[in-house]
Design a protein around this motif. Sequence first.
Motif, short mmCIF file in Angstrom:
data_model
loop_
_atom_site.label_atom_id
_atom_site.label_comp_id
_atom_site.label_asym_id
_atom_site.label_seq_id
_atom_site.Cartn_x
_atom_site.Cartn_y
_atom_site.Cartn_z
N VAL A 100 67.08 24.91 -47.39
CA VAL A 100 66.41 24.05 -46.24
C VAL A 100 67.52 23.16 -45.81
CG1 VAL A 100 64.79 22.22 -45.78
CG2 VAL A 100 63.99 24.16 -47.46
N LEU A 101 67.84 23.46 -44.32
CA LEU A 101 68.81 22.48 -43.75
C LEU A 101 68.09 21.43 -43.10
CD1 LEU A 101 70.92 25.36 -42.15
CD2 LEU A 101 71.16 24.42 -44.52
N GLN A 102 68.85 20.06 -43.18
CA GLN A 102 68.49 19.06 -42.40
C GLN A 102 67.06 18.54 -43.11
OE1 GLN A 102 70.43 16.89 -41.02
NE2 GLN A 102 72.21 18.22 -40.37
N PRO A 103 66.72 18.59 -44.40
CA PRO A 103 65.35 18.49 -44.82
C PRO A 103 64.63 17.20 -44.45
CG PRO A 103 66.86 18.24 -46.67
CD PRO A 103 67.52 18.62 -45.37
N ALA A 104 65.57 16.17 -44.19
CA ALA A 104 64.80 14.72 -43.91
C ALA A 104 63.99 15.04 -42.29
CB ALA A 104 65.74 13.78 -43.69
N ASN A 105 64.53 15.85 -41.65
CA ASN A 105 63.76 16.13 -40.61
C ASN A 105 62.68 16.90 -40.32
OD1 ASN A 105 66.24 15.06 -39.16
ND2 ASN A 105 66.90 16.88 -38.47
N GLN A 106 62.39 17.30 -41.44
CA GLN A 106 60.99 17.84 -41.75
C GLN A 106 59.94 17.23 -42.55
OE1 GLN A 106 60.83 21.93 -43.64
NE2 GLN A 106 63.03 22.42 -42.50
N LEU A 107 60.27 16.13 -42.96
CA LEU A 107 59.61 15.16 -44.08
C LEU A 107 58.27 14.80 -43.48
CD1 LEU A 107 59.60 14.62 -47.11
CD2 LEU A 107 60.71 12.36 -46.54
N ASP A 108 58.10 14.41 -42.19
CA ASP A 108 56.95 13.61 -41.66
C ASP A 108 55.95 14.89 -41.58
OD1 ASP A 108 57.98 11.35 -41.51
OD2 ASP A 108 58.49 11.19 -39.40
N THR A 109 56.46 16.04 -41.13
CA THR A 109 55.66 17.30 -41.04
C THR A 109 55.00 17.68 -42.51
OG1 THR A 109 56.85 17.87 -39.20
CG2 THR A 109 55.34 19.58 -40.25
N TYR A 110 55.89 17.76 -43.43
CA TYR A 110 55.57 18.09 -44.84
C TYR A 110 54.50 16.98 -45.54
CZ TYR A 110 56.13 18.20 -49.94
OH TYR A 110 55.86 18.22 -51.29
N LEU A 111 54.85 15.85 -45.05
CA LEU A 111 53.86 14.74 -45.66
C LEU A 111 52.18 14.81 -44.86
CD1 LEU A 111 55.99 11.77 -45.88
CD2 LEU A 111 55.27 13.00 -47.69
#
Length: 219
Positions: free
Chosen positions: A206-217
């Motif tokens: 996963v690249l730049q995972p912090a950018n996905q965190l809101d969607t993940y949560l």
Amino acid sequence: MKITQISEHIWSLKIWMLIPIHVWIVKDEDGVTLVDAGIPFMAKGIQQFIETLNAGPLKRVMLTHGHGDHTGAILKILNVTQVPIFAHRIEIPYIEGELPYPRRKKAAISIPKQITQALPETNQGVLQTMGGLTPYLTPGHSPGHVVYYHQQDQVLLAGDLFTAKKGELRKPMAMFTADMTEAIRSSSIVREIKPLRLEVCHGSSVLQPANQLDTYLKS
């Protein structure tokens, strides 16, 4: 076994057993660190790759947690090379079979007693960097689950904190996760560290995972 160099100092070693299983080799000035140890028949491939890499001897094994698909090759490796095995102190009673993992009826020995050492930490409980890797406690999938951050390469080796598919963060496998709510809380480490790349045991990079965190949560 598929071997992929994922950054300057880190290689991923992967096999398929219905799902992918990854372990990681990390080179440092003093030799090589193995992060997680997969399943038993991975031992020979791990040892052969370390020899081929020619970056020095295996110096240590650092575990994200003690489930069998992360510890399976350890005894075979120790038959060839005596190196220290590290896990978080919270995890060791579960690894040694003194306590059953949450949601499991019986305790099981992943590694015999007096082999696994506690990851070194300060009096304030801050986990110490070894082999270029800084551990962070991320409980939930197991009580003493940790992730390892390689600051120089900006890679987070996340074990089973997540799974991933086609480069997207997914939740850890529910049937093997002790406390999913806690595991999701622990995912905040990604926002704190902001790695360029995140690697999981079961799934894709996963690249730049912090950018996905809101969607993940929200998922």
